[in-house]
Design an enzyme around this catalytic site. Structure first.
Site, short mmCIF file in Angstrom:
data_model
loop_
_atom_site.label_atom_id
_atom_site.label_comp_id
_atom_site.label_asym_id
_atom_site.label_seq_id
_atom_site.Cartn_x
_atom_site.Cartn_y
_atom_site.Cartn_z
N HIS A 50 1.74 -8.33 -2.19
CA HIS A 50 1.84 -8.17 -0.74
C HIS A 50 0.46 -7.90 -0.14
CE1 HIS A 50 6.21 -7.83 -1.33
NE2 HIS A 50 6.29 -8.16 -0.05
N LYS A 76 0.66 -2.99 3.29
CA LYS A 76 1.99 -2.53 2.86
C LYS A 76 1.84 -1.18 2.15
CE LYS A 76 6.23 -3.93 0.50
NZ LYS A 76 7.05 -3.51 1.67
#
Length: 235
Positions: free
Chosen positions: A132, A136
């Site tokens: 990600h 995040k």
């Protein structure tokens, strides 16, 4: 319909654009700078994509106000049973999904089907990778946890997942990588001495997540209870 955006980061702004394109209006835009505005909002539905530390209180307040809430924030699920109890007590509507992308939810079903096919073939070791963007905050991702839980339903010799490499044969390792500008990639790998089997989902933009969240908000407006993507998609 009138939609409240609870969490107004990159995802919130993408959701806003899609909601407006679909003919909806925005009742409120709640972020860390105007959190107190959540106390008295009025909306047909709220879409909550905020921060793990804020999600519980955000969702709780929406339910107390009688606003159906669609939540996509991960990393706070140890308190999810409290929200489910409150939803039933208030006869409200609470929808949670670790991922709102149609493609990812198809991937969840493929993942479970593959695990069920391999439950008798213990020579295959299973592991997950998730990648990600660097913003995040939680790891592993909620999507990776959902994938691991789907595998655990079918592989009796696996007891839990861990967010690291492991030599414990009862654990499923999830490795998390954070790379700038990556919306989300998830890989499930079964490896043996003879061959490997791998399934992968790669998101190219946030559009799929945002569109799914708006579509669920449209659907949940007149619903009651604790709901999820199986209810929405009826797979």
């Amino acid at each position: 319909m009138n939609i409240a955006l609870v969490g107004y980061g990159k995802m919130g702004k993408t959701i806003e654009r899609i909601a407006l394109d679909r003919g909806h209006s925005i009742a409120a835009r709640i972020d860390v700078n105007n959190q107190s505005d959540l106390e008295n909002i009025k909306a047909d539905a709220a879409i909550e994509f905020s921060h793990p530390d804020a999600a519980f209180n955000n969702v709780k307040r929406c339910i107390e106000l009688g606003i159906p809430v669609v939540c996509g924030t991960t990393g706070w699920l140890e308190r999810k049973p409290e929200i489910e109890s409150l939803t039933k007590e208030k006869n409200g509507a609470f929808f949670y999904a670790s991922n709102y992308s149609l493609g990812v939810n198809i991937f969840f079903k493929i993942n479970e089907h593959l695990a069920s096919m391999l439950k008798s073939f213990k020579q295959y070791e299973v592991a997950l990778d998730e990648i990600h963007h660097t913003e995040k905050k939680d790891a592993p991702s909620g999507t990776a946890i959902t994938l691991a839980e789907g595998i655990l339903k079918h592989l009796d010799h696996k007891k839990n997942w861990v967010n690291k490499d492991t030599s414990n044969m009862q654990e499923i390792p999830i490795k998390s990588f954070r790379i700038d500008q990556v919306p989300g990639t998830h890989v499930v790998k079964y490896t043996s001495a003879i061959d490997d089997i791998e399934i992968k989902h790669t998101a190219h933009t946030r559009e799929g997540f945002a569109l799914g969240a708006v579509m669920v908000a449209e659907w949940i407006k007149d619903k009651k209870g604790v709901l999820n993507m199986d209810d929405f998609l009826k797979f």
